[in-house]
Design an enzyme around this catalytic site. Structure first.
Site, mmCIF file in Angstrom:
data_model
loop_
_atom_site.group_PDB
_atom_site.id
_atom_site.type_symbol
_atom_site.label_atom_id
_atom_site.label_comp_id
_atom_site.label_asym_id
_atom_site.label_seq_id
_atom_site.Cartn_x
_atom_site.Cartn_y
_atom_site.Cartn_z
ATOM 1 N N CYS A 23 -18.983 -3.320 -5.489
ATOM 2 C CA CYS A 23 -18.533 -3.498 -6.877
ATOM 3 C C CYS A 23 -17.770 -4.803 -7.070
ATOM 4 O O CYS A 23 -17.537 -5.228 -8.199
ATOM 5 C CB CYS A 23 -17.738 -2.291 -7.368
ATOM 6 S SG CYS A 23 -16.173 -1.997 -6.526
ATOM 7 N N CYS A 32 -20.181 -6.791 -19.486
ATOM 8 C CA CYS A 32 -20.763 -6.715 -18.139
ATOM 9 C C CYS A 32 -20.572 -5.320 -17.536
ATOM 10 O O CYS A 32 -19.496 -4.728 -17.642
ATOM 11 C CB CYS A 32 -20.088 -7.761 -17.248
ATOM 12 S SG CYS A 32 -20.667 -7.745 -15.543
ATOM 13 N N ASP A 41 0.783 -1.247 0.000
ATOM 14 C CA ASP A 41 0.000 0.000 0.000
ATOM 15 C C ASP A 41 0.811 1.293 0.000
ATOM 16 O O ASP A 41 0.439 2.240 -0.678
ATOM 17 C CB ASP A 41 -0.887 0.102 1.267
ATOM 18 C CG ASP A 41 -2.306 -0.323 1.002
ATOM 19 O OD1 ASP A 41 -2.535 -0.951 -0.033
ATOM 20 O OD2 ASP A 41 -3.157 -0.030 1.843
ATOM 21 N N CYS A 74 -16.341 7.381 -3.734
ATOM 22 C CA CYS A 74 -16.359 5.946 -3.397
ATOM 23 C C CYS A 74 -16.670 5.774 -1.902
ATOM 24 O O CYS A 74 -16.094 6.460 -1.053
ATOM 25 C CB CYS A 74 -14.994 5.339 -3.739
ATOM 26 S SG CYS A 74 -14.797 3.622 -3.255
HETATM 27 C C1 B12 Z 1 -5.785 5.008 -2.590
HETATM 28 C C2 B12 Z 1 -6.341 3.607 -2.586
HETATM 29 C C3 B12 Z 1 -7.708 3.468 -2.476
HETATM 30 C C4 B12 Z 1 -8.665 4.627 -2.640
HETATM 31 C C5 B12 Z 1 -8.784 4.925 -4.155
HETATM 32 C C6 B12 Z 1 -9.031 3.663 -5.005
HETATM 33 C C7 B12 Z 1 -8.649 3.782 -6.473
HETATM 34 N N1 B12 Z 1 -9.344 3.061 -7.342
HETATM 35 O O1 B12 Z 1 -7.713 4.460 -6.809
HETATM 36 C C8 B12 Z 1 -9.955 4.087 -1.972
HETATM 37 C C9 B12 Z 1 -9.973 4.487 -0.511
HETATM 38 C C10 B12 Z 1 -11.264 4.529 -2.618
HETATM 39 C C11 B12 Z 1 -9.712 2.589 -2.104
HETATM 40 C C12 B12 Z 1 -10.714 1.651 -2.095
HETATM 41 C C13 B12 Z 1 -10.496 0.286 -2.165
HETATM 42 N N2 B12 Z 1 -9.326 -0.338 -2.101
HETATM 43 CO CO1 B12 Z 1 -7.658 0.564 -2.223
HETATM 44 N N3 B12 Z 1 -5.898 1.282 -2.500
HETATM 45 C C14 B12 Z 1 -5.487 2.491 -2.668
HETATM 46 C C15 B12 Z 1 -3.963 2.497 -2.914
HETATM 47 C C16 B12 Z 1 -3.248 2.873 -1.629
HETATM 48 C C17 B12 Z 1 -3.528 3.419 -4.068
HETATM 49 C C18 B12 Z 1 -4.401 3.256 -5.327
HETATM 50 C C19 B12 Z 1 -4.059 4.242 -6.398
HETATM 51 O O2 B12 Z 1 -2.902 4.555 -6.601
HETATM 52 N N4 B12 Z 1 -5.055 4.787 -7.108
HETATM 53 C C20 B12 Z 1 -4.845 5.725 -8.131
HETATM 54 C C21 B12 Z 1 -5.808 5.522 -9.276
HETATM 55 C C22 B12 Z 1 -5.448 6.421 -10.435
HETATM 56 O O3 B12 Z 1 -5.707 4.196 -9.650
HETATM 57 P P1 B12 Z 1 -6.865 3.409 -10.364
HETATM 58 O O4 B12 Z 1 -8.193 3.903 -9.946
HETATM 59 O O5 B12 Z 1 -6.577 1.965 -10.193
HETATM 60 O O6 B12 Z 1 -6.634 3.947 -11.849
HETATM 61 C C23 B12 Z 1 -6.170 3.177 -12.914
HETATM 62 C C24 B12 Z 1 -7.295 2.835 -13.867
HETATM 63 O O7 B12 Z 1 -8.548 3.155 -13.341
HETATM 64 C C25 B12 Z 1 -6.959 3.560 -15.118
HETATM 65 N N5 B12 Z 1 -7.557 4.879 -15.372
HETATM 66 C C26 B12 Z 1 -7.614 5.950 -14.572
HETATM 67 N N6 B12 Z 1 -8.103 6.999 -15.248
HETATM 68 C C27 B12 Z 1 -8.363 6.570 -16.500
HETATM 69 C C28 B12 Z 1 -8.862 7.237 -17.615
HETATM 70 C C29 B12 Z 1 -9.053 6.527 -18.792
HETATM 71 C C30 B12 Z 1 -9.569 7.263 -19.987
HETATM 72 C C31 B12 Z 1 -8.772 5.124 -18.827
HETATM 73 C C32 B12 Z 1 -9.015 4.320 -20.060
HETATM 74 C C33 B12 Z 1 -8.249 4.464 -17.706
HETATM 75 C C34 B12 Z 1 -8.047 5.208 -16.581
HETATM 76 O O8 B12 Z 1 -5.576 3.800 -15.063
HETATM 77 C C35 B12 Z 1 -5.238 4.075 -13.702
HETATM 78 C C36 B12 Z 1 -3.810 3.849 -13.487
HETATM 79 O O9 B12 Z 1 -3.148 4.954 -13.905
HETATM 80 C C37 B12 Z 1 -3.721 0.999 -3.329
HETATM 81 C C38 B12 Z 1 -2.343 0.442 -2.966
HETATM 82 C C39 B12 Z 1 -1.315 0.922 -3.982
HETATM 83 N N7 B12 Z 1 -0.231 1.501 -3.509
HETATM 84 O O10 B12 Z 1 -1.505 0.782 -5.157
HETATM 85 C C40 B12 Z 1 -4.878 0.263 -2.593
HETATM 86 C C41 B12 Z 1 -5.512 -0.938 -3.312
HETATM 87 C C42 B12 Z 1 -5.725 -0.555 -4.755
HETATM 88 N N8 B12 Z 1 -6.845 -1.071 -2.652
HETATM 89 C C43 B12 Z 1 -7.207 -2.259 -2.510
HETATM 90 C C44 B12 Z 1 -8.469 -2.627 -1.967
HETATM 91 C C45 B12 Z 1 -8.640 -4.062 -1.514
HETATM 92 C C46 B12 Z 1 -9.497 -1.675 -1.887
HETATM 93 C C47 B12 Z 1 -10.988 -1.933 -1.591
HETATM 94 C C48 B12 Z 1 -11.537 -3.249 -2.134
HETATM 95 C C49 B12 Z 1 -11.205 -1.826 -0.065
HETATM 96 C C50 B12 Z 1 -12.663 -1.814 0.360
HETATM 97 N N9 B12 Z 1 -13.376 -2.907 0.254
HETATM 98 O O11 B12 Z 1 -13.175 -0.813 0.798
HETATM 99 C C51 B12 Z 1 -11.629 -0.708 -2.282
HETATM 100 C C52 B12 Z 1 -11.907 -0.977 -3.773
HETATM 101 C C53 B12 Z 1 -12.474 0.219 -4.491
HETATM 102 C C54 B12 Z 1 -12.190 0.177 -5.995
HETATM 103 N N10 B12 Z 1 -13.188 -0.162 -6.801
HETATM 104 O O12 B12 Z 1 -11.065 0.483 -6.383
HETATM 105 C C55 B12 Z 1 -6.205 -3.260 -3.053
HETATM 106 C C56 B12 Z 1 -6.713 -3.749 -4.434
HETATM 107 C C57 B12 Z 1 -6.615 -5.243 -4.677
HETATM 108 C C58 B12 Z 1 -7.257 -5.635 -5.978
HETATM 109 N N11 B12 Z 1 -7.572 -6.915 -6.118
HETATM 110 O O13 B12 Z 1 -7.470 -4.855 -6.876
HETATM 111 C C59 B12 Z 1 -4.902 -2.373 -3.102
HETATM 112 C C60 B12 Z 1 -3.934 -2.741 -4.222
HETATM 113 C C61 B12 Z 1 -4.253 -2.502 -1.713
HETATM 114 C C62 B12 Z 1 -3.445 -3.779 -1.537
HETATM 115 N N12 B12 Z 1 -2.176 -3.643 -1.188
HETATM 116 O O14 B12 Z 1 -3.916 -4.869 -1.687
HETATM 117 N N13 B12 Z 1 -8.429 2.303 -2.234
#
Ligand code: B12
Length: 363
Positions: free
Chosen positions: A252, A199, A142, A222
Protein backbone atom coordinates in the site's frame (compact mmCIF):
# COMPACT_ATOMS: atom_id res chain seq x y z
CA UNK A 1 7.67 29.69 23.48
CA UNK A 2 8.73 30.03 19.84
CA UNK A 3 12.41 30.14 20.86
CA UNK A 4 12.00 26.67 22.38
CA UNK A 5 10.13 25.54 19.30
CA UNK A 6 13.01 26.64 17.07
CA UNK A 7 15.46 24.98 19.41
CA UNK A 8 13.53 21.70 19.12
CA UNK A 9 13.58 21.92 15.31
CA UNK A 10 17.33 22.57 15.34
CA UNK A 11 18.06 19.77 17.81
CA UNK A 12 15.96 17.33 15.76
CA UNK A 13 17.80 18.25 12.55
CA UNK A 14 21.15 17.85 14.35
CA UNK A 15 20.07 14.43 15.57
CA UNK A 16 19.41 13.44 11.94
CA UNK A 17 15.60 13.69 11.79
CA UNK A 18 14.22 14.91 8.48
CA UNK A 19 11.02 16.28 10.02
CA UNK A 20 10.01 17.49 13.46
CA UNK A 21 7.01 19.31 14.84
CA UNK A 22 4.89 19.88 17.91
CA UNK A 23 1.31 18.75 18.51
CA UNK A 24 -1.18 19.66 21.23
CA UNK A 25 -2.45 16.87 23.50
CA UNK A 26 -6.08 17.80 24.21
CA UNK A 27 -8.88 15.51 22.98
CA UNK A 28 -10.56 18.30 20.99
CA UNK A 29 -7.29 19.03 19.22
CA UNK A 30 -6.92 15.37 18.13
CA UNK A 31 -10.38 14.48 16.74
CA UNK A 32 -9.19 11.32 14.91
CA UNK A 33 -8.75 9.60 18.27
CA UNK A 34 -12.55 9.51 18.58
CA UNK A 35 -12.55 6.65 16.00
CA UNK A 36 -10.35 4.47 18.14
CA UNK A 37 -12.98 2.89 20.49
CA UNK A 38 -15.14 1.84 17.50
CA UNK A 39 -12.04 0.43 15.78
CA UNK A 40 -11.29 -1.72 18.82
CA UNK A 41 -14.94 -2.72 19.25
CA UNK A 42 -15.05 -3.91 15.63
CA UNK A 43 -12.18 -6.31 16.35
CA UNK A 44 -9.81 -4.51 13.95
CA UNK A 45 -6.85 -4.98 16.31
CA UNK A 46 -6.99 -8.78 15.95
CA UNK A 47 -5.00 -10.44 18.73
CA UNK A 48 -2.89 -7.35 19.53
CA UNK A 49 -4.16 -7.22 23.11
CA UNK A 50 -1.83 -4.38 24.11
CA UNK A 51 -3.85 -2.09 21.83
CA UNK A 52 -6.83 -2.62 24.09
CA UNK A 53 -5.12 -1.58 27.36
CA UNK A 54 -7.47 0.31 29.67
CA UNK A 55 -6.94 2.65 32.64
CA UNK A 56 -8.47 2.15 36.12
CA UNK A 57 -11.71 3.78 34.94
CA UNK A 58 -11.95 1.25 32.12
CA UNK A 59 -11.18 3.79 29.40
CA UNK A 60 -9.03 2.73 26.43
CA UNK A 61 -5.64 4.29 27.11
CA UNK A 62 -4.92 5.02 23.44
CA UNK A 63 -8.19 6.95 23.00
CA UNK A 64 -6.88 10.05 24.81
CA UNK A 65 -3.33 11.37 25.09
CA UNK A 66 -4.48 13.78 27.78
CA UNK A 67 -5.87 10.98 29.94
CA UNK A 68 -2.92 8.66 29.45
CA UNK A 69 -0.45 11.47 30.27
CA UNK A 70 -2.27 14.02 32.48
CA UNK A 71 0.98 15.95 33.05
CA UNK A 72 1.71 16.41 29.34
CA UNK A 73 1.08 19.74 27.61
CA UNK A 74 2.69 19.06 24.22
CA UNK A 75 4.15 16.27 22.18
CA UNK A 76 7.19 16.62 19.96
CA UNK A 77 7.06 14.32 16.95
CA UNK A 78 10.12 13.46 14.87
CA UNK A 79 10.38 11.50 11.62
CA UNK A 80 13.32 9.56 10.22
CA UNK A 81 13.52 8.50 6.56
CA UNK A 82 14.07 4.76 6.00
CA UNK A 83 13.74 4.58 2.23
CA UNK A 84 16.41 2.45 0.57
CA UNK A 85 17.72 2.38 -3.01
CA UNK A 86 16.41 -1.14 -3.60
CA UNK A 87 13.49 -2.62 -5.56
CA UNK A 88 9.85 -2.88 -4.54
CA UNK A 89 7.86 -6.09 -4.16
CA UNK A 90 5.72 -4.84 -7.07
CA UNK A 91 8.80 -5.28 -9.36
CA UNK A 92 9.09 -8.91 -8.31
CA UNK A 93 10.26 -11.57 -10.76
CA UNK A 94 11.82 -14.56 -8.97
CA UNK A 95 9.18 -16.94 -7.55
CA UNK A 96 11.75 -18.64 -5.31
CA UNK A 97 12.25 -15.44 -3.29
CA UNK A 98 10.11 -13.60 -0.78
CA UNK A 99 9.82 -10.08 0.61
CA UNK A 100 10.83 -8.69 3.96
CA UNK A 101 9.36 -5.27 4.48
CA UNK A 102 11.60 -2.28 3.70
CA UNK A 103 11.49 -1.03 7.27
CA UNK A 104 13.30 -4.17 8.51
CA UNK A 105 16.20 -4.29 6.01
CA UNK A 106 18.54 -2.20 8.15
CA UNK A 107 21.59 -3.15 10.16
CA UNK A 108 19.79 -2.27 13.39
CA UNK A 109 16.25 -2.40 14.75
CA UNK A 110 14.60 0.98 14.05
CA UNK A 111 13.33 1.27 17.63
CA UNK A 112 16.90 1.70 18.82
CA UNK A 113 17.92 3.90 15.91
CA UNK A 114 15.05 6.34 16.42
CA UNK A 115 15.22 6.22 20.23
CA UNK A 116 18.93 7.14 20.31
CA UNK A 117 18.16 10.23 18.24
CA UNK A 118 15.06 11.14 20.29
CA UNK A 119 17.20 11.08 23.43
CA UNK A 120 19.46 13.71 21.90
CA UNK A 121 16.49 15.99 21.24
CA UNK A 122 15.14 15.32 24.73
CA UNK A 123 18.49 16.23 26.32
CA UNK A 124 18.72 19.45 24.31
CA UNK A 125 15.16 20.39 25.29
CA UNK A 126 15.77 19.72 28.97
CA UNK A 127 18.95 21.79 28.93
CA UNK A 128 17.27 24.69 27.09
CA UNK A 129 14.16 24.66 29.30
CA UNK A 130 16.24 24.67 32.49
CA UNK A 131 16.02 21.40 34.42
CA UNK A 132 13.30 22.29 36.96
CA UNK A 133 11.63 19.81 39.36
CA UNK A 134 8.37 20.11 37.42
CA UNK A 135 9.83 19.41 33.99
CA UNK A 136 8.69 16.05 32.66
CA UNK A 137 9.56 14.37 29.38
CA UNK A 138 9.03 10.86 28.05
CA UNK A 139 10.19 9.31 24.77
CA UNK A 140 8.49 6.54 22.82
CA UNK A 141 9.01 4.71 19.56
CA UNK A 142 5.95 2.51 19.01
CA UNK A 143 5.47 1.34 22.56
CA UNK A 144 3.66 4.28 24.19
CA UNK A 145 -0.11 4.26 24.65
CA UNK A 146 -0.68 6.83 21.92
CA UNK A 147 -1.34 6.92 18.19
CA UNK A 148 1.87 8.36 16.81
CA UNK A 149 0.50 9.05 13.34
CA UNK A 150 -2.37 11.13 14.69
CA UNK A 151 -0.06 13.37 16.72
CA UNK A 152 2.40 13.50 13.78
CA UNK A 153 -0.34 14.82 11.51
CA UNK A 154 -1.28 17.50 14.05
CA UNK A 155 2.37 18.44 14.43
CA UNK A 156 2.33 19.27 10.70
CA UNK A 157 4.51 16.33 9.56
CA UNK A 158 2.10 15.16 6.88
CA UNK A 159 -1.45 13.95 6.37
CA UNK A 160 -3.06 10.60 7.24
CA UNK A 161 -3.44 8.85 3.90
CA UNK A 162 -6.14 6.49 2.72
CA UNK A 163 -3.73 3.66 3.58
CA UNK A 164 -3.64 5.16 7.13
CA UNK A 165 0.08 6.00 6.78
CA UNK A 166 1.49 9.44 7.47
CA UNK A 167 2.46 10.94 4.10
CA UNK A 168 4.65 14.01 3.62
CA UNK A 169 4.46 15.82 0.26
CA UNK A 170 8.27 15.71 -0.26
CA UNK A 171 9.36 12.74 1.87
CA UNK A 172 6.53 10.33 1.04
CA UNK A 173 5.66 7.76 3.72
CA UNK A 174 8.84 5.73 4.28
CA UNK A 175 9.15 7.42 7.65
CA UNK A 176 9.65 6.16 11.18
CA UNK A 177 8.05 8.22 13.91
CA UNK A 178 9.19 8.91 17.45
CA UNK A 179 7.54 11.10 20.10
CA UNK A 180 8.63 13.11 23.14
CA UNK A 181 5.82 13.97 25.52
CA UNK A 182 6.59 17.02 27.61
CA UNK A 183 5.05 19.03 30.42
CA UNK A 184 6.13 22.17 28.55
CA UNK A 185 3.47 24.10 26.68
CA UNK A 186 5.12 24.47 23.26
CA UNK A 187 3.79 26.23 20.20
CA UNK A 188 2.05 23.60 18.03
CA UNK A 189 2.31 23.23 14.26
CA UNK A 190 -0.57 23.16 11.81
CA UNK A 191 -1.81 20.03 9.96
CA UNK A 192 -1.07 19.76 6.22
CA UNK A 193 -3.95 19.29 3.78
CA UNK A 194 -4.93 15.76 2.69
CA UNK A 195 -3.58 15.25 -0.84
CA UNK A 196 -4.82 11.72 -1.55
CA UNK A 197 -7.50 13.19 -3.82
CA UNK A 198 -9.41 10.59 -5.84
CA UNK A 199 -6.51 8.08 -5.87
CA UNK A 200 -7.36 4.59 -4.58
CA UNK A 201 -4.20 2.68 -5.62
CA UNK A 202 -3.37 1.64 -2.03
CA UNK A 203 -6.88 0.35 -1.38
CA UNK A 204 -7.08 -1.54 -4.67
CA UNK A 205 -3.68 -3.25 -4.43
CA UNK A 206 -4.25 -4.91 -1.04
CA UNK A 207 -4.51 -8.67 -1.71
CA UNK A 208 -6.26 -9.38 1.60
CA UNK A 209 -8.77 -6.50 1.29
CA UNK A 210 -7.61 -5.04 4.59
CA UNK A 211 -9.18 -1.62 3.96
CA UNK A 212 -12.92 -1.74 4.72
CA UNK A 213 -13.04 1.93 3.66
CA UNK A 214 -10.53 4.68 2.82
CA UNK A 215 -8.58 5.87 5.90
CA UNK A 216 -9.45 2.69 7.82
CA UNK A 217 -7.35 -0.44 8.18
CA UNK A 218 -8.64 -3.73 9.49
CA UNK A 219 -5.33 -4.76 11.01
CA UNK A 220 -6.58 -8.34 11.50
CA UNK A 221 -6.49 -8.75 7.68
CA UNK A 222 -3.30 -6.75 7.04
CA UNK A 223 -0.36 -8.85 5.75
CA UNK A 224 1.90 -6.96 8.11
CA UNK A 225 -0.16 -8.15 11.09
CA UNK A 226 -0.53 -11.70 9.74
CA UNK A 227 3.22 -12.14 9.15
CA UNK A 228 4.61 -10.25 12.17
CA UNK A 229 2.12 -10.04 15.00
CA UNK A 230 -0.11 -13.08 14.50
CA UNK A 231 1.11 -16.12 16.37
CA UNK A 232 0.06 -19.66 15.48
CA UNK A 233 -2.16 -20.16 12.46
CA UNK A 234 -2.67 -17.61 9.70
CA UNK A 235 -6.40 -17.90 8.90
CA UNK A 236 -6.71 -20.30 5.97
CA UNK A 237 -8.78 -17.92 3.86
CA UNK A 238 -6.01 -15.30 4.00
CA UNK A 239 -2.99 -17.54 3.30
CA UNK A 240 -3.14 -17.19 -0.49
CA UNK A 241 -3.46 -13.39 -0.19
CA UNK A 242 -0.22 -13.17 1.80
CA UNK A 243 1.63 -13.94 -1.45
CA UNK A 244 5.38 -14.07 -0.90
CA UNK A 245 5.47 -11.49 1.89
CA UNK A 246 7.41 -13.16 4.69
CA UNK A 247 7.74 -10.25 7.13
CA UNK A 248 5.47 -7.22 6.83
CA UNK A 249 4.14 -5.83 3.59
CA UNK A 250 4.79 -2.62 1.67
CA UNK A 251 2.24 -2.87 -1.13
CA UNK A 252 0.00 0.00 0.00
CA UNK A 253 3.04 2.28 0.18
CA UNK A 254 4.85 0.98 -2.92
CA UNK A 255 1.95 1.99 -5.17
CA UNK A 256 1.53 5.40 -3.53
CA UNK A 257 2.34 8.19 -6.02
CA UNK A 258 3.78 10.26 -3.15
CA UNK A 259 6.56 7.68 -2.77
CA UNK A 260 7.66 7.87 -6.43
CA UNK A 261 10.21 10.57 -5.72
CA UNK A 262 10.81 9.78 -2.05
CA UNK A 263 14.45 10.53 -1.14
CA UNK A 264 16.77 7.75 -0.02
CA UNK A 265 17.83 7.57 3.64
CA UNK A 266 21.40 8.46 4.59
CA UNK A 267 21.12 6.94 8.09
CA UNK A 268 24.02 4.44 8.33
CA UNK A 269 22.22 1.96 10.62
CA UNK A 270 19.25 1.82 8.24
CA UNK A 271 21.22 0.94 5.11
CA UNK A 272 19.86 -2.37 3.79
CA UNK A 273 21.57 -5.67 4.44
CA UNK A 274 21.63 -7.17 0.92
CA UNK A 275 20.65 -10.65 2.12
CA UNK A 276 17.39 -9.27 3.55
CA UNK A 277 16.22 -7.71 0.28
CA UNK A 278 14.13 -10.32 -1.57
CA UNK A 279 15.58 -13.32 0.34
CA UNK A 280 15.47 -16.93 -0.85
CA UNK A 281 12.47 -18.77 0.65
CA UNK A 282 14.46 -21.97 1.03
CA UNK A 283 16.99 -20.16 3.24
CA UNK A 284 14.28 -18.77 5.51
CA UNK A 285 12.33 -22.02 5.81
CA UNK A 286 15.50 -23.91 6.67
CA UNK A 287 16.86 -21.57 9.37
CA UNK A 288 17.97 -23.37 12.53
CA UNK A 289 17.41 -21.70 15.91
CA UNK A 290 21.06 -20.70 16.00
CA UNK A 291 21.09 -19.37 12.42
CA UNK A 292 17.98 -17.34 13.16
CA UNK A 293 19.62 -15.82 16.24
CA UNK A 294 22.87 -15.04 14.43
CA UNK A 295 21.25 -13.59 11.32
CA UNK A 296 18.66 -11.47 13.07
CA UNK A 297 20.48 -10.31 16.19
CA UNK A 298 19.52 -6.65 16.69
CA UNK A 299 17.16 -6.74 13.68
CA UNK A 300 13.45 -5.85 13.67
CA UNK A 301 12.79 -9.26 12.05
CA UNK A 302 13.33 -10.94 15.43
CA UNK A 303 9.77 -9.94 16.35
CA UNK A 304 8.28 -12.69 14.16
CA UNK A 305 10.43 -15.29 15.97
CA UNK A 306 11.95 -18.21 14.09
CA UNK A 307 8.72 -20.15 14.09
CA UNK A 308 6.77 -17.23 12.56
CA UNK A 309 9.38 -16.52 9.89
CA UNK A 310 9.57 -20.18 8.86
CA UNK A 311 5.76 -20.39 8.83
CA UNK A 312 5.62 -17.36 6.54
CA UNK A 313 8.28 -18.79 4.21
CA UNK A 314 6.25 -22.00 3.96
CA UNK A 315 3.08 -20.06 3.10
CA UNK A 316 5.07 -18.09 0.50
CA UNK A 317 6.37 -21.31 -1.09
CA UNK A 318 2.77 -22.44 -1.44
CA UNK A 319 1.96 -19.15 -3.21
CA UNK A 320 5.04 -19.17 -5.45
CA UNK A 321 3.69 -21.29 -8.30
CA UNK A 322 7.17 -22.85 -8.35
CA UNK A 323 6.76 -26.65 -8.43
CA UNK A 324 10.37 -27.11 -7.30
CA UNK A 325 9.10 -26.39 -3.78
CA UNK A 326 6.80 -29.45 -3.74
CA UNK A 327 9.39 -31.84 -2.22
CA UNK A 328 10.42 -29.19 0.37
CA UNK A 329 6.82 -28.74 1.41
CA UNK A 330 6.31 -32.49 1.57
CA UNK A 331 9.25 -32.70 4.00
CA UNK A 332 8.09 -29.67 5.99
CA UNK A 333 4.63 -31.16 6.40
CA UNK A 334 6.30 -33.53 8.90
CA UNK A 335 8.10 -30.72 10.76
CA UNK A 336 8.13 -31.12 14.56
CA UNK A 337 6.59 -27.62 14.86
CA UNK A 338 2.84 -28.32 14.34
CA UNK A 339 2.23 -24.82 12.95
CA UNK A 340 4.90 -25.32 10.28
CA UNK A 341 3.56 -28.78 9.48
CA UNK A 342 -0.06 -27.66 9.05
CA UNK A 343 0.89 -24.63 6.93
CA UNK A 344 3.18 -26.82 4.81
CA UNK A 345 0.33 -29.26 4.11
CA UNK A 346 -1.94 -26.45 2.95
CA UNK A 347 0.86 -24.77 1.01
CA UNK A 348 1.67 -28.04 -0.73
CA UNK A 349 -1.96 -28.52 -1.73
CA UNK A 350 -2.13 -24.93 -3.07
CA UNK A 351 1.09 -25.39 -5.02
CA UNK A 352 0.01 -28.76 -6.44
CA UNK A 353 -3.26 -27.17 -7.63
CA UNK A 354 -1.31 -24.32 -9.20
CA UNK A 355 1.13 -26.71 -10.90
CA UNK A 356 -1.80 -28.64 -12.37
CA UNK A 357 -3.53 -25.44 -13.51
CA UNK A 358 -1.01 -22.57 -13.99
CA UNK A 359 -3.83 -20.19 -14.95
CA UNK A 360 -5.20 -20.50 -11.40
CA UNK A 361 -1.99 -19.00 -9.97
CA UNK A 362 -2.41 -15.81 -11.92
CA UNK A 363 -5.94 -15.26 -10.62
C1 B12 B 1 -0.25 -1.58 15.83
C2 B12 B 1 0.58 -1.03 14.70
C3 B12 B 1 0.51 -1.68 13.49
C4 B12 B 1 -0.54 -2.72 13.18
C5 B12 B 1 -1.86 -1.98 12.88
C6 B12 B 1 -1.70 -0.80 11.90
C7 B12 B 1 -2.78 0.26 11.96
N1 B12 B 1 -3.07 0.91 10.84
O1 B12 B 1 -3.31 0.53 13.00
C8 B12 B 1 0.08 -3.46 11.97
C9 B12 B 1 0.89 -4.65 12.46
C10 B12 B 1 -0.91 -3.94 10.91
C11 B12 B 1 1.02 -2.38 11.44
C12 B12 B 1 1.47 -2.32 10.15
C13 B12 B 1 2.35 -1.36 9.68
N2 B12 B 1 3.01 -0.47 10.41
CO1 B12 B 1 2.62 -0.11 12.23
N3 B12 B 1 2.25 0.50 14.01
C14 B12 B 1 1.40 0.10 14.89
C15 B12 B 1 1.48 1.00 16.15
C16 B12 B 1 2.30 0.29 17.22
C17 B12 B 1 0.11 1.41 16.70
C18 B12 B 1 -0.86 1.89 15.60
C19 B12 B 1 -2.23 2.17 16.12
O2 B12 B 1 -2.39 2.68 17.22
N4 B12 B 1 -3.29 1.82 15.37
C20 B12 B 1 -4.62 2.03 15.76
C21 B12 B 1 -5.49 2.43 14.60
C22 B12 B 1 -6.87 2.82 15.07
O3 B12 B 1 -4.87 3.50 13.98
P1 B12 B 1 -5.08 3.86 12.46
O4 B12 B 1 -5.33 2.65 11.65
O5 B12 B 1 -3.95 4.74 12.07
O6 B12 B 1 -6.48 4.61 12.59
C23 B12 B 1 -6.67 5.98 12.39
C24 B12 B 1 -7.34 6.25 11.06
O7 B12 B 1 -7.38 5.11 10.26
C25 B12 B 1 -8.67 6.79 11.42
N5 B12 B 1 -9.83 5.89 11.47
C26 B12 B 1 -9.96 4.71 12.09
N6 B12 B 1 -11.23 4.29 12.02
C27 B12 B 1 -11.91 5.23 11.32
C28 B12 B 1 -13.25 5.31 10.96
C29 B12 B 1 -13.68 6.40 10.21
C30 B12 B 1 -15.13 6.49 9.85
C31 B12 B 1 -12.73 7.38 9.79
C32 B12 B 1 -13.15 8.54 8.93
C33 B12 B 1 -11.39 7.30 10.17
C34 B12 B 1 -11.02 6.24 10.94
O8 B12 B 1 -8.55 7.29 12.73
C35 B12 B 1 -7.68 6.41 13.44
C36 B12 B 1 -7.12 7.10 14.60
O9 B12 B 1 -8.04 7.04 15.60
C37 B12 B 1 2.21 2.26 15.56
C38 B12 B 1 3.08 3.03 16.56
C39 B12 B 1 2.20 3.90 17.44
N7 B12 B 1 2.35 3.78 18.75
O10 B12 B 1 1.40 4.65 16.96
C40 B12 B 1 3.03 1.66 14.39
C41 B12 B 1 3.18 2.52 13.13
C42 B12 B 1 1.84 3.13 12.81
N8 B12 B 1 3.52 1.53 12.07
C43 B12 B 1 4.35 1.96 11.23
C44 B12 B 1 4.77 1.21 10.10
C45 B12 B 1 6.02 1.68 9.38
C46 B12 B 1 4.02 0.10 9.68
C47 B12 B 1 4.15 -0.66 8.35
C48 B12 B 1 4.52 0.19 7.14
C49 B12 B 1 5.16 -1.82 8.54
C50 B12 B 1 5.21 -2.81 7.39
N9 B12 B 1 5.73 -2.44 6.25
O11 B12 B 1 4.78 -3.93 7.52
C51 B12 B 1 2.72 -1.25 8.22
C52 B12 B 1 1.76 -0.27 7.53
C53 B12 B 1 0.35 -0.78 7.45
C54 B12 B 1 -0.67 0.35 7.34
N10 B12 B 1 -1.21 0.59 6.15
O12 B12 B 1 -0.96 0.97 8.37
C55 B12 B 1 4.78 3.39 11.50
C56 B12 B 1 4.01 4.32 10.54
C57 B12 B 1 4.83 5.40 9.87
C58 B12 B 1 4.03 6.16 8.85
N11 B12 B 1 4.71 6.85 7.95
O13 B12 B 1 2.82 6.18 8.84
C59 B12 B 1 4.39 3.53 13.02
C60 B12 B 1 3.98 4.94 13.44
C61 B12 B 1 5.60 3.02 13.82
C62 B12 B 1 6.72 4.06 13.95
N12 B12 B 1 7.10 4.37 15.18
O14 B12 B 1 7.24 4.56 13.01
N13 B12 B 1 1.33 -1.50 12.38
Amino acid sequence: MSALRQMVQRAAAQAGFELAGIAPVGDEALPELAHFPAWIAAGRAGEMDYMQARDEQGRLRRASVQQAFPWARSVIVCALNYNAPAPCSTEDTDPARGWISRYAWGQKDYHEVVMARLRQVEAALRAAAGEGPDLQTRCYVDTGPLLERVVAAHAGLGWLGKNTCLIHPKMGSWLFLGVILTSLELEAGAPLPDRCGSCTRCLDVCPTQAFPAPYQLDASRCISYLTIEKRGEIPEGLQAGVGRHVFGCDLCQEVCPWNRKAPVSAVPELQPRPELVNPALEWLAGLSEEEFRENFRGSAVRRAKRSGLRRNAVVAMGNSGDARFLPHLERLSHDPDPVIASHARRARARLARAAADPQAVKG
